[in-house]
Motif scaffolding. Structure first.
Motif, PDB file in Angstrom:
ATOM      1  N   THR A 236     -12.689  21.448  -1.708  1.00 24.64           N
ATOM      2  CA  THR A 236     -12.878  22.409  -2.908  1.00 24.64           C
ATOM      3  C   THR A 236     -12.105  21.857  -4.032  1.00 24.64           C
ATOM      4  N   LEU A 237     -12.839  21.414  -5.070  1.00 17.57           N
ATOM      5  CA  LEU A 237     -12.245  20.628  -6.297  1.00 17.57           C
ATOM      6  C   LEU A 237     -13.039  21.098  -7.474  1.00 17.57           C
ATOM      7  N   GLY A 238     -12.336  21.209  -8.423  1.00 14.70           N
ATOM      8  CA  GLY A 238     -13.020  21.434  -9.792  1.00 14.70           C
ATOM      9  C   GLY A 238     -12.135  22.380 -10.833  1.00 14.70           C
TER      10      GLY A 238
ATOM     11  N   GLU B 286      -9.026  23.958  -8.952  1.00 14.30           N
ATOM     12  CA  GLU B 286      -8.881  24.192  -7.706  1.00 14.30           C
ATOM     13  C   GLU B 286      -8.863  22.607  -6.913  1.00 14.30           C
ATOM     14  N   PHE B 287      -8.041  22.614  -5.639  1.00 12.29           N
ATOM     15  CA  PHE B 287      -8.112  21.313  -5.181  1.00 12.29           C
ATOM     16  C   PHE B 287      -7.347  21.758  -3.569  1.00 12.29           C
ATOM     17  N   HIS B 288      -8.255  21.979  -2.728  1.00 10.93           N
ATOM     18  CA  HIS B 288      -7.630  22.130  -1.620  1.00 10.93           C
ATOM     19  C   HIS B 288      -8.612  21.913  -0.313  1.00 10.93           C
ATOM     20  N   ARG B 289      -8.461  21.693   0.944  1.00 11.67           N
ATOM     21  CA  ARG B 289      -9.159  21.641   2.139  1.00 11.67           C
ATOM     22  C   ARG B 289      -8.650  22.691   3.088  1.00 11.67           C
ATOM     23  N   SER B 290      -8.463  23.825   2.488  1.00  5.21           N
ATOM     24  CA  SER B 290      -8.069  25.049   3.508  1.00  5.21           C
ATOM     25  C   SER B 290      -9.287  26.128   3.109  1.00  5.21           C
ATOM     26  N   ALA B 291      -9.445  27.174   3.933  1.00  2.16           N
ATOM     27  CA  ALA B 291     -10.130  28.387   3.434  1.00  2.16           C
ATOM     28  C   ALA B 291      -9.590  29.464   4.212  1.00  2.16           C
ATOM     29  N   LEU B 292      -9.521  30.504   3.323  1.00  9.36           N
ATOM     30  CA  LEU B 292      -8.948  31.918   3.825  1.00  9.36           C
ATOM     31  C   LEU B 292     -10.143  32.547   4.996  1.00  9.36           C
ATOM     32  N   SER B 293      -9.482  33.171   6.108  1.00 10.02           N
ATOM     33  CA  SER B 293     -10.520  33.990   6.804  1.00 10.02           C
ATOM     34  C   SER B 293     -10.855  35.365   6.454  1.00 10.02           C
TER      35      SER B 293
ATOM     36  N   CYS C  25      -2.224  28.042  -4.394  1.00 12.10           N
ATOM     37  CA  CYS C  25      -2.500  27.171  -3.383  1.00 12.10           C
ATOM     38  C   CYS C  25      -1.446  27.047  -2.013  1.00 12.10           C
ATOM     39  N   GLY C  26      -1.005  26.104  -1.883  1.00 13.46           N
ATOM     40  CA  GLY C  26       0.057  25.954  -0.696  1.00 13.46           C
ATOM     41  C   GLY C  26       0.973  27.178  -0.939  1.00 13.46           C
TER      42      GLY C  26
ATOM     43  N   THR D  43       0.856  -1.216   0.064  1.00 10.99           N
ATOM     44  CA  THR D  43      -0.079  -0.015  -0.063  1.00 10.99           C
ATOM     45  C   THR D  43       0.880   1.155  -0.039  1.00 10.99           C
ATOM     46  N   ILE D  44       0.365   2.413  -0.548  1.00 12.51           N
ATOM     47  CA  ILE D  44       1.083   3.464  -0.663  1.00 12.51           C
ATOM     48  C   ILE D  44       0.295   4.231   0.343  1.00 12.51           C
ATOM     49  N   PRO D  45       0.753   4.992   1.278  1.00 13.82           N
ATOM     50  CA  PRO D  45      -0.127   5.729   2.533  1.00 13.82           C
ATOM     51  C   PRO D  45      -0.673   7.053   1.740  1.00 13.82           C
ATOM     52  N   ASP D  46      -1.943   7.458   2.351  1.00 12.69           N
ATOM     53  CA  ASP D  46      -2.310   8.478   1.738  1.00 12.69           C
ATOM     54  C   ASP D  46      -2.759   9.540   2.680  1.00 12.69           C
ATOM     55  N   ARG D  47      -3.008  10.645   2.186  1.00 12.87           N
ATOM     56  CA  ARG D  47      -3.580  11.889   3.387  1.00 12.87           C
ATOM     57  C   ARG D  47      -4.811  12.750   2.721  1.00 12.87           C
ATOM     58  N   HIS D  48      -4.983  13.838   3.080  1.00 16.14           N
ATOM     59  CA  HIS D  48      -6.141  14.635   2.813  1.00 16.14           C
ATOM     60  C   HIS D  48      -6.200  15.127   1.500  1.00 16.14           C
ATOM     61  N   LEU D  49      -5.177  15.060   0.558  1.00 20.62           N
ATOM     62  CA  LEU D  49      -5.146  15.349  -0.738  1.00 20.62           C
ATOM     63  C   LEU D  49      -4.762  14.242  -1.746  1.00 20.62           C
TER      64      LEU D  49
END
Length: 476
Positions: free
Chosen positions: A384-386, A409-416, A349-350, A182-188
């Motif tokens: 957020t994806l697309g 767009e591909f992220h799990r963060s949002a700016l305040s 993004c990052g 297996t190859i480990p994964d995370r949120h993206l």
């Protein structure tokens, strides 16, 4: 001819099968060029790790159909073998209405036969119905055969073979169930290669499995890189490949210098475990347009490289390495001072998150960042994806006001906080209605969540380099 490696859905093992094929070819000391359908950054890292060659993304939304064909033709000229790893299920594309930007779309554009990977872990005879449905759904596609993945036992394999036999569809590979591979994964997605110390042993095991699990007598000729006959829906391809475009070759483009700069513009590229999401074609274009790329690490280096005139902060996982980024205050200060001085900067993004005042990670802990943007990047559970059609609202180092481009767009963060001077109006792939305003423009900074592939739009990096050269002249 090359092959398109497709899945009947996401998660069937396309990447594992692809890496096994690539590992065997490299173990045999054969040159191989890989491609990835869609905008993904992480799967191509694994391809490159195995082949030693940059994997190329084939995305007709971010670029164009013509560019996809040109890119494939250009990068298969000097290799023995080639293959294309698909995305999601074979017919899954940008929308659910048609198969635009799907693996099937790319296979037709490039006239490639499809190798269908089927996850057999929870079915036996039904595998034949799945294979028949996929092979008959679009008669324009060619199918080379199937790979049966996650086969449980000899008896299970007998049932699968008996069910598939009437279809006359070759079984070109059989992979047993290996829960320990297996190859480990995370949120993206997958964890990038730089964070996997046991990757060498995994690739070696995939190579050894691939030697015995594939029918190489049938597969090898199919993977041979050679010119394909023009496909039925082929678009007209210009004789001028965008891959080889230089400033000298297109002096007619507005705002482009007619000769390569002397000395070349030096661009600092943030590249380490926190920032690794880049398209190889973007780097190629910068170099072909006269740039010298200087790679540096916001994690470990004390500051920007000396003598640079521009800064490129790509995407990645700054939230995972937020503590290390926060501890390197010297690098943050160097970036902040350069942007305040007017250095042309592209952050996506990052990179955008790194320029905020702080990042709040998934645990709710806050980490100080560069602070050039008066906002906080908060990690959320929402993806957020697309694809996005981005209309520039103001001039930036990359785009003039009013211009349109396609991004992802591909992220799990949002700016305040929202920018006082947003970069874009964003619209969806199949809608003209406004989604929201996005991005930051200040000083000579272009910062956004939108990822851009410049392959079909060399005027974007050319404009960026022009701004960098102008900045350099002002500093002298």
């Amino acid at each position: 001819m090359a092959l398109a490696i497709a899945g009947e859905r996401s998660g069937v093992g396309k990447t594992t099968i692809t890496l096994s094929l690539l590992a065997v070819l490299r173990q045999r000391q054969l040159s191989v060029q890989s491609f990835k359908v869609g905008p993904d950054y992480i799967d191509p890292m694994f391809h490159r790790y195995v082949t030693g060659r940059a994997c190329r993304n084939l995305d007709p939304v971010l670029t164009s159909e013509a560019y996809v064909q040109q890119c494939f033709a250009h990068h298969t000229q000097t290799v023995d073998y080639a293959l294309v790893e698909g995305v999601m299920g074979l017919f899954d594309g940008a929308t659910g209405v048609d198969d635009t930007a799907s693996t099937a779309h790319i296979a037709r554009l490039l006239n490639l036969p499809v190798l269908l990977v089927i996850d057999c872990s929870r079915l036996s005879r039904s595998a034949a119905a799945i294979a028949l449905g996929y092979c008959s759904f679009d008669p324009r596609l060619q199918f080379a055969g199937v790979v049966l993945n996650r086969v449980g036992s000899d008896r299970h394999l007998e049932l699968l073979k008996a069910a598939l036999e009437p279809l006359n569809l070759p079984i070109l590979g059989v992979f047993r169930r290996h829960d320990d591979i297996t190859i480990p994964d995370r949120h993206l997605g997958l964890v990038p290669t730089a964070e996997l110390p046991v990757l060498d042993s995994l690739i070696k095991r995939l190579a050894n499995l691939g030697e015995t699990c594939f029918d190489w007598s049938r597969l090898l000729p199919l993977l041979k890189a050679q010119s394909n006959s023009p496909p039925p829906e082929s678009t007209t391809v210009s004789s001028q490949s965008p891959i080889t475009l230089t400033l000298n070759s297109s002096p007619q483009r507005k705002g482009l210098p007619t000769s390569n700069p002397q000395p070349p513009a030096r661009i600092a590229i943030a590249y380490d475990r926190a920032f690794s999401f880049y398209y190889a074609d973007n780097f190629d274009l910068l170099e072909q347009l006269g740039a010298e790329l200087i790679f540096w690490s916001p994690l470990t280096d004390p500051g920007l490289p000396a003598g640079v005139q521009g800064l490129y902060l790509g995407g990645g996982f700054p939230e995972v390495f937020a503590a290390e980024l926060a501890n390197n205050q010297a690098a943050q200060q160097s970036v902040r001072q350069a942007i305040q001085a007017g250095m042309p900067t592209y952050a996506e993004c990052g990179g955008l998150m790194y320029l905020c005042e702080q990042i709040v990670d998934f645990a709710g802990q806050s980490w100080k960042m560069v602070g050039i943007l008066s906002a906080t990047a908060n990690m959320t559970g929402r993806l957020t994806l697309g694809y996005r059609r981005a209309i520039a609202l103001h001039d930036s180092p990359l785009l003039p006001a009013g211009s349109e481009t396609w991004g992802h767009e591909f992220h799990r963060s949002a700016l305040s906080a929202k920018s006082a001077l947003p970069l874009y109006q964003l619209r969806g792939y199949d809608s003209d209605s406004l989604m929201y305003l996005e991005g930051w423009q200040s000083h000579q900074l272009h910062a956004s969540y939108i990822h851009l592939h410049w392959g079909a739009h060399p005027e974007i990096p050319a404009r960026f380099l022009t701004r960098c050269l102008e900045f350099g002249e002002l500093q002298n």
